[in-house]
Design a protein around this motif. Sequence first.
Motif, PDB file in Angstrom:
ATOM      1  N   ALA A   1      81.543  33.799 -47.952  1.00 22.52           N
ATOM      2  CA  ALA A   1      81.734  33.262 -46.492  1.00 22.52           C
ATOM      3  C   ALA A   1      81.105  32.035 -46.353  1.00 22.52           C
ATOM      4  N   LYS A   2      79.915  30.971 -46.708  1.00 16.75           N
ATOM      5  CA  LYS A   2      79.720  29.607 -46.716  1.00 16.75           C
ATOM      6  C   LYS A   2      80.579  28.392 -47.822  1.00 16.75           C
ATOM      7  N   GLU A   3      80.771  29.524 -48.499  1.00 17.25           N
ATOM      8  CA  GLU A   3      81.698  28.640 -49.462  1.00 17.25           C
ATOM      9  C   GLU A   3      83.253  29.007 -48.987  1.00 17.25           C
TER      10      GLU A   3
ATOM     11  N   VAL B   1      84.737  24.031 -45.442  1.00 22.67           N
ATOM     12  CA  VAL B   1      85.293  22.343 -44.665  1.00 22.67           C
ATOM     13  C   VAL B   1      84.683  22.987 -43.383  1.00 22.67           C
ATOM     14  N   TYR B   2      83.900  23.585 -42.509  1.00 25.21           N
ATOM     15  CA  TYR B   2      83.447  23.194 -41.451  1.00 25.21           C
ATOM     16  C   TYR B   2      82.272  22.611 -41.143  1.00 25.21           C
TER      17      TYR B   2
ATOM     18  N   ASN C   1      77.850  24.786 -35.288  1.00 22.84           N
ATOM     19  CA  ASN C   1      77.671  26.442 -34.994  1.00 22.84           C
ATOM     20  C   ASN C   1      78.474  27.118 -37.124  1.00 22.84           C
ATOM     21  N   PHE C   2      77.997  26.232 -38.110  1.00 25.48           N
ATOM     22  CA  PHE C   2      78.463  26.617 -39.405  1.00 25.48           C
ATOM     23  C   PHE C   2      77.324  28.399 -39.488  1.00 25.48           C
ATOM     24  N   HIS C   3      76.560  28.351 -39.553  1.00 25.80           N
ATOM     25  CA  HIS C   3      75.728  29.690 -39.968  1.00 25.80           C
ATOM     26  C   HIS C   3      76.118  30.559 -39.149  1.00 25.80           C
ATOM     27  N   LEU C   4      76.415  30.571 -37.886  1.00 31.97           N
ATOM     28  CA  LEU C   4      76.958  32.134 -37.043  1.00 31.97           C
ATOM     29  C   LEU C   4      77.971  31.770 -37.180  1.00 31.97           C
TER      30      LEU C   4
END
Length: 96
Positions: free
Chosen positions: A52-54, A58-59, A64-67
Amino acid sequence: SNEKGRGYTSTCCVIKPHAIKARQVGSILSAISSAGYGINSMALFNLDIFCAKEFLEVYKGGKNFHLMAEEMSGPAIAMEICRSSDGSNRAVDPNV
Protein backbone atom coordinates in the motif's frame (compact mmCIF):
# COMPACT_ATOMS: atom_id res chain seq x y z
CA SER A 1 -5.75 0.06 -23.88
CA ASN A 2 -7.24 0.25 -27.33
CA GLU A 3 -5.46 -2.12 -29.69
CA LYS A 4 -6.49 -2.26 -33.33
CA GLY A 5 -7.66 -5.63 -34.49
CA ARG A 6 -8.63 -6.97 -31.08
CA GLY A 7 -12.26 -5.91 -31.40
CA TYR A 8 -12.44 -4.51 -27.88
CA THR A 9 -11.00 -1.94 -25.52
CA SER A 10 -9.90 -2.97 -22.04
CA THR A 11 -8.41 -1.43 -18.93
CA CYS A 12 -7.48 -2.39 -15.39
CA CYS A 13 -9.86 -1.55 -12.57
CA VAL A 14 -9.12 -1.97 -8.86
CA ILE A 15 -11.73 -2.00 -6.10
CA LYS A 16 -9.77 -0.77 -3.12
CA PRO A 17 -9.98 -2.23 0.41
CA HIS A 18 -12.05 0.59 1.89
CA ALA A 19 -14.80 -0.02 -0.70
CA ILE A 20 -14.79 -3.75 0.09
CA LYS A 21 -14.98 -3.04 3.83
CA ALA A 22 -17.91 -0.67 3.17
CA ARG A 23 -19.69 -3.49 1.24
CA GLN A 24 -19.81 -1.45 -1.98
CA VAL A 25 -18.58 -4.18 -4.36
CA GLY A 26 -22.06 -4.94 -5.73
CA SER A 27 -22.86 -1.32 -6.50
CA ILE A 28 -19.43 -0.81 -8.10
CA LEU A 29 -19.90 -3.87 -10.34
CA SER A 30 -23.39 -2.60 -11.28
CA ALA A 31 -21.95 0.82 -12.17
CA ILE A 32 -19.30 -0.82 -14.38
CA SER A 33 -21.97 -2.82 -16.19
CA SER A 34 -24.28 0.21 -16.51
CA ALA A 35 -21.42 2.16 -18.08
CA GLY A 36 -21.27 -0.43 -20.85
CA TYR A 37 -18.32 -2.53 -19.67
CA GLY A 38 -18.01 -6.25 -19.12
CA ILE A 39 -15.62 -7.99 -16.75
CA ASN A 40 -13.15 -10.20 -18.57
CA SER A 41 -11.21 -11.36 -15.52
CA MET A 42 -11.25 -10.74 -11.79
CA ALA A 43 -8.96 -11.67 -8.89
CA LEU A 44 -9.07 -11.03 -5.16
CA PHE A 45 -5.73 -10.22 -3.54
CA ASN A 46 -4.44 -8.85 -0.26
CA LEU A 47 -2.68 -5.48 -0.30
CA ASP A 48 -0.39 -5.46 2.74
CA ILE A 49 0.82 -2.22 4.35
CA PHE A 50 4.17 -2.35 2.50
CA CYS A 51 2.52 -2.71 -0.92
CA ALA A 52 0.00 0.00 0.00
CA LYS A 53 2.84 2.40 0.82
CA GLU A 54 4.51 1.59 -2.50
CA PHE A 55 1.23 2.10 -4.36
CA LEU A 56 0.78 5.49 -2.66
CA GLU A 57 4.40 6.59 -3.00
CA VAL A 58 3.42 9.73 -4.96
CA TYR A 59 1.76 10.97 -1.74
CA LYS A 60 4.76 10.20 0.47
CA GLY A 61 5.62 13.15 2.65
CA GLY A 62 2.00 14.25 2.94
CA LYS A 63 0.63 14.68 6.42
CA ASN A 64 -1.82 11.77 6.08
CA PHE A 65 0.43 9.32 4.22
CA HIS A 66 0.52 6.64 6.95
CA LEU A 67 -3.23 6.90 7.53
CA MET A 68 -3.86 6.57 3.79
CA ALA A 69 -1.60 3.50 3.61
CA GLU A 70 -3.40 1.86 6.54
CA GLU A 71 -6.78 2.58 4.90
CA MET A 72 -5.48 1.16 1.60
CA SER A 73 -4.25 -2.13 3.07
CA GLY A 74 -6.48 -5.20 3.07
CA PRO A 75 -8.40 -7.22 0.49
CA ALA A 76 -8.68 -5.67 -2.98
CA ILE A 77 -10.17 -6.80 -6.28
CA ALA A 78 -8.35 -6.36 -9.60
CA MET A 79 -10.31 -6.67 -12.83
CA GLU A 80 -9.87 -6.36 -16.55
CA ILE A 81 -12.94 -4.48 -17.73
CA CYS A 82 -13.70 -4.32 -21.43
CA ARG A 83 -16.11 -3.10 -24.05
CA SER A 84 -16.48 -4.70 -27.47
CA SER A 85 -15.99 -2.51 -30.51
CA ASP A 86 -19.68 -3.07 -31.29
CA GLY A 87 -20.57 -1.35 -27.99
CA SER A 88 -21.73 -4.48 -26.15
CA ASN A 89 -20.48 -5.19 -22.66
CA ARG A 90 -20.10 -8.94 -23.03
CA ALA A 91 -16.89 -10.48 -21.75
CA VAL A 92 -14.34 -10.98 -24.48
CA ASP A 93 -11.82 -13.82 -24.71
CA PRO A 94 -8.43 -12.10 -25.23
CA ASN A 95 -7.06 -15.28 -26.83
CA VAL A 96 -9.47 -15.11 -29.79
